[in-house]
Motif scaffolding. Structure first.
Motif, PDB file in Angstrom:
ATOM      1  N   GLU A 194     -36.487  -4.253 -44.161  1.00 55.97           N
ATOM      2  CA  GLU A 194     -37.912  -4.202 -43.831  1.00 55.97           C
ATOM      3  C   GLU A 194     -38.268  -5.431 -43.007  1.00 55.97           C
ATOM      4  O   GLU A 194     -38.111  -6.559 -43.455  1.00 55.97           O
ATOM      5  CB  GLU A 194     -38.740  -4.177 -45.108  1.00 55.97           C
ATOM      6  CG  GLU A 194     -40.235  -4.210 -44.901  1.00 55.97           C
ATOM      7  CD  GLU A 194     -40.827  -2.835 -44.656  1.00 55.97           C
ATOM      8  OE1 GLU A 194     -42.033  -2.742 -44.410  1.00 55.97           O
ATOM      9  OE2 GLU A 194     -40.079  -1.849 -44.725  1.00 55.97           O
ATOM     10  N   TYR A 195     -38.758  -5.220 -41.781  1.00 53.82           N
ATOM     11  CA  TYR A 195     -39.096  -6.348 -40.913  1.00 53.82           C
ATOM     12  C   TYR A 195     -40.319  -5.971 -40.107  1.00 53.82           C
ATOM     13  O   TYR A 195     -40.245  -5.158 -39.184  1.00 53.82           O
ATOM     14  CB  TYR A 195     -37.926  -6.711 -39.992  1.00 53.82           C
ATOM     15  CG  TYR A 195     -37.997  -8.136 -39.511  1.00 53.82           C
ATOM     16  CD1 TYR A 195     -37.763  -9.189 -40.389  1.00 53.82           C
ATOM     17  CD2 TYR A 195     -38.318  -8.431 -38.191  1.00 53.82           C
ATOM     18  CE1 TYR A 195     -37.837 -10.508 -39.965  1.00 53.82           C
ATOM     19  CE2 TYR A 195     -38.399  -9.746 -37.756  1.00 53.82           C
ATOM     20  CZ  TYR A 195     -38.153 -10.785 -38.644  1.00 53.82           C
ATOM     21  OH  TYR A 195     -38.241 -12.084 -38.227  1.00 53.82           O
ATOM     22  N   GLU A 196     -41.449  -6.578 -40.441  1.00 55.62           N
ATOM     23  CA  GLU A 196     -42.737  -6.145 -39.908  1.00 55.62           C
ATOM     24  C   GLU A 196     -43.349  -7.096 -38.872  1.00 55.62           C
ATOM     25  O   GLU A 196     -44.518  -6.981 -38.564  1.00 55.62           O
ATOM     26  CB  GLU A 196     -43.747  -6.000 -41.057  1.00 55.62           C
ATOM     27  CG  GLU A 196     -43.335  -5.009 -42.124  1.00 55.62           C
ATOM     28  CD  GLU A 196     -44.306  -5.001 -43.291  1.00 55.62           C
ATOM     29  OE1 GLU A 196     -44.475  -3.939 -43.903  1.00 55.62           O
ATOM     30  OE2 GLU A 196     -44.903  -6.060 -43.588  1.00 55.62           O
ATOM     31  N   SER A 238     -37.438   2.020 -46.041  1.00 51.87           N
ATOM     32  CA  SER A 238     -37.273   0.858 -46.908  1.00 51.87           C
ATOM     33  C   SER A 238     -35.838   0.682 -47.374  1.00 51.87           C
ATOM     34  O   SER A 238     -35.493  -0.376 -47.918  1.00 51.87           O
ATOM     35  CB  SER A 238     -38.204   0.967 -48.121  1.00 51.87           C
ATOM     36  OG  SER A 238     -37.945   2.163 -48.848  1.00 51.87           O
ATOM     37  N   GLY A 240     -43.150  -3.627 -48.131  1.00 49.48           N
ATOM     38  CA  GLY A 240     -43.730  -4.619 -47.239  1.00 49.48           C
ATOM     39  C   GLY A 240     -45.241  -4.673 -47.312  1.00 49.48           C
ATOM     40  O   GLY A 240     -45.866  -4.207 -48.277  1.00 49.48           O
ATOM     41  N   LEU A 250     -42.559  -5.696 -33.026  1.00 52.95           N
ATOM     42  CA  LEU A 250     -43.147  -4.384 -32.766  1.00 52.95           C
ATOM     43  C   LEU A 250     -43.672  -4.295 -31.339  1.00 52.95           C
ATOM     44  O   LEU A 250     -43.511  -3.273 -30.666  1.00 52.95           O
ATOM     45  CB  LEU A 250     -44.274  -4.111 -33.758  1.00 52.95           C
ATOM     46  CG  LEU A 250     -44.996  -2.763 -33.605  1.00 52.95           C
ATOM     47  CD1 LEU A 250     -44.033  -1.600 -33.831  1.00 52.95           C
ATOM     48  CD2 LEU A 250     -46.181  -2.675 -34.567  1.00 52.95           C
ATOM     49  N   HIS A 263     -47.556  -3.399 -44.886  1.00 62.22           N
ATOM     50  CA  HIS A 263     -48.264  -2.218 -44.388  1.00 62.22           C
ATOM     51  C   HIS A 263     -47.745  -0.980 -45.109  1.00 62.22           C
ATOM     52  O   HIS A 263     -46.669  -0.484 -44.799  1.00 62.22           O
ATOM     53  CB  HIS A 263     -48.071  -2.094 -42.875  1.00 62.22           C
ATOM     54  CG  HIS A 263     -48.375  -3.356 -42.152  1.00 62.22           C
ATOM     55  ND1 HIS A 263     -47.389  -4.184 -41.664  1.00 62.22           N
ATOM     56  CD2 HIS A 263     -49.558  -3.952 -41.863  1.00 62.22           C
ATOM     57  CE1 HIS A 263     -47.952  -5.239 -41.090  1.00 62.22           C
ATOM     58  NE2 HIS A 263     -49.258  -5.119 -41.189  1.00 62.22           N
ATOM     59  N   CYS A 317     -46.597   2.960 -39.875  1.00 63.02           N
ATOM     60  CA  CYS A 317     -45.438   2.463 -40.608  1.00 63.02           C
ATOM     61  C   CYS A 317     -44.559   3.667 -40.955  1.00 63.02           C
ATOM     62  O   CYS A 317     -44.759   4.337 -41.952  1.00 63.02           O
ATOM     63  CB  CYS A 317     -45.820   1.653 -41.834  1.00 63.02           C
ATOM     64  SG  CYS A 317     -47.045   2.369 -42.945  1.00 63.02           S
ATOM     65  N   SER A 361     -37.348  -3.896 -35.554  1.00 64.37           N
ATOM     66  CA  SER A 361     -38.644  -3.730 -36.211  1.00 64.37           C
ATOM     67  C   SER A 361     -38.583  -2.502 -37.114  1.00 64.37           C
ATOM     68  O   SER A 361     -38.274  -1.406 -36.652  1.00 64.37           O
ATOM     69  CB  SER A 361     -39.753  -3.556 -35.159  1.00 64.37           C
ATOM     70  OG  SER A 361     -41.009  -3.335 -35.770  1.00 64.37           O
ATOM     71  N   ASN A 362     -38.850  -2.703 -38.389  1.00 68.38           N
ATOM     72  CA  ASN A 362     -38.795  -1.606 -39.360  1.00 68.38           C
ATOM     73  C   ASN A 362     -39.932  -1.774 -40.347  1.00 68.38           C
ATOM     74  O   ASN A 362     -39.951  -2.702 -41.151  1.00 68.38           O
ATOM     75  CB  ASN A 362     -37.446  -1.616 -40.089  1.00 68.38           C
ATOM     76  CG  ASN A 362     -37.370  -0.557 -41.185  1.00 68.38           C
ATOM     77  OD1 ASN A 362     -38.083   0.449 -41.145  1.00 68.38           O
ATOM     78  ND2 ASN A 362     -36.520  -0.785 -42.170  1.00 68.38           N
ATOM     79  N   ASP A 363     -40.910  -0.895 -40.267  1.00 69.13           N
ATOM     80  CA  ASP A 363     -42.106  -0.973 -41.100  1.00 69.13           C
ATOM     81  C   ASP A 363     -42.183   0.298 -41.949  1.00 69.13           C
ATOM     82  O   ASP A 363     -42.605   1.351 -41.482  1.00 69.13           O
ATOM     83  CB  ASP A 363     -43.341  -1.100 -40.198  1.00 69.13           C
ATOM     84  CG  ASP A 363     -44.592  -1.487 -40.966  1.00 69.13           C
ATOM     85  OD1 ASP A 363     -44.538  -1.538 -42.198  1.00 69.13           O
ATOM     86  OD2 ASP A 363     -45.620  -1.750 -40.312  1.00 69.13           O
ATOM     87  N   CYS A 385     -50.449   5.418 -42.848  1.00 78.47           N
ATOM     88  CA  CYS A 385     -50.812   4.005 -42.712  1.00 78.47           C
ATOM     89  C   CYS A 385     -52.008   3.907 -41.773  1.00 78.47           C
ATOM     90  O   CYS A 385     -52.025   4.552 -40.729  1.00 78.47           O
ATOM     91  CB  CYS A 385     -49.640   3.213 -42.153  1.00 78.47           C
ATOM     92  SG  CYS A 385     -48.250   3.081 -43.298  1.00 78.47           S
TER      93      CYS A 385
END
Length: 381
Positions: A268-270, A264, A245, A275, A247, A260, A238-240, A255
């Motif tokens: 990027e995987y939201e 980047s 992306g 999460l 968020h 977040c 999980s990478n926000d 955020c």
């Protein structure tokens, strides 16, 4: 700033592998650490017996969906001494690949993909759930046998009790106005097991993850073999990032809808389910009692990252290998050689298959490549 590797697990090119069942220190008998043996079988118990199980420890692999396992496979000890239990929090029923048109477009039997049974009839249908779990089962059975040099084992389906634990209601999806389900679907063999908890694709919460882990651990000595816990793995990348992306940070740099704090420059995987599993496994005080701690996949520059693990190049090819284009000029027609490409090929992302990558990174169009040979981990002792 990239994290200092306090305890690098392996240098690139070194094979890692295998799981262990996660132990919960509250309300679960038999804390990890002391050797334990499974009770003898009886006509009233479906537990795998000590005489059948040769492994000496358990590893629990927790995933949001039934195709995320490779995100933590580099930290899975592939050994006959390890008994892995794979726990998926959902059936993966939310995928658009279950829509008939998408499914037909993503079927490449001529290049080695294996079609699931049954063919999915639509998103969130029972046939979609069954198709996802069918591919999941074959991938895990084949890959674990391949990595440990053992025969493929295909145990029958059975029920695993999931009574409320720690004050939490069972997370299994059920129609409104009906009692919650009291069992999860399980497949328990002599060398590995898998458990599917239908918490709802896109709707998983950290509380549900903690409940599911506790329920699985409580099944040791009954449905599951009673072995000490070696390691818990969170295959839940999980990478926000605040500048990419959906968020994004506001003018004040924060955020507001969710934290977040990602990067980047990495993939990027939201996805909210990813999460939720991450937050549950890394929550303060969430000590699961594993001898080697809890390992959660993350992006390389995560300030919390402490470990790196890599699959050997040959092992990665066994899982993720691709061949030449069968249809010239069609990159998505590359021959599927690895077990993930064959069993999960109809779910391939992006581009109709699973692109190989050394580390998690965005592709040329910004799509996330997360099935990497080398993965970074947050490790909680």
């Amino acid at each position: 700033m990239r994290p200092r590797l306090l305890m690098p697990l392996l240098a690139p090119g070194v094979l890692v592998g295998a799981l262990a069942l996660s132990g919960c220190t509250s309300g679960v008998a038999g804390a990890a650490g002391a050797p334990r043996t499974a009770p003898p079988s009886s006509s009233s118990s479906s537990a795998t017996t000590a005489g059948e199980v040769q492994a000496t420890s358990l590893v629990l692999v927790v995933t949001p969906h039934p195709d995320d396992e490779l995100e933590a496979w580099a930290a899975l000890p592939e050994s006959t001494d390890t008994y892995p239990v794979f726990l998926t929090m959902t059936d993966g029923e939310g995928t658009a690949n279950c829509e008939p048109g998408e499914y037909a477009a993503n079927q490449w039997a001529q290049v080695g993909e294996v079609a699931p049974t049954p063919a999915p009839s639509g998103k969130r249908s029972q046939s979609c759930r069954d198709a996802r779990l069918d591919s999941w089962g074959r991938f895990l059975e084949r890959s674990w046998a391949q990595g440990t040099g053992q025969p493929v084992e295909s145990p029958p389906e059975q029920a695993l009790p999931v009574a409320a634990t720690g004050g939490l209601e069972p997370a299994v999806d059920h129609p409104a106005g009906t009692p919650p389900a009291t069992t999860a679907r399980a497949w328990v063999g002599q060398r590995s097991a898998r458990v599917a908890v239908s918490a709802g694709d896109g709707d998983v919460t950290p509380e549900e993850v903690r409940w599911a882990v506790a329920s699985v651990l409580a099944a040791r000595g009954a449905v599951l073999p009673d072995l000490p816990l070696l390691r818990v793995l969170g295959a839940t990348y999980s990478n926000d990032a605040p500048d990419a992306g959906t968020h994004r940070a506001g003018d004040d740099g924060t955020c507001h809808d969710r934290p977040c704090t990602g990067d980047s420059a990495a993939a990027e995987y939201e996805h909210p389910d990813h999460l939720a599993v991450r937050e549950a496994l890394l929550a303060p005080g969430a000590d699961l009692g594993a001898d080697e701690g809890t390992w959660v996949a993350t992006w390389p520059s995560d300030p919390l990252a402490t470990h790196v693990a890599s699959l050997g190049e040959q092992r990665y090819e066994q899982l993720m290998g691709l061949g030449a284009e069968v249809v010239p000029g069609r990159p998505d027609s590359r021959e599927r050689l690895g077990t993930m490409q064959q069993e999960y090929g109809w779910l391939g992302f992006p581009g109709g298959y699973w692109p190989q990558t050394e580390v998690v990174a965005p592709d040329g169009e910004g799509a996330p490549l997360i099935m990497a040979r080398t993965q970074s981990f947050v490790v909680v002792p």
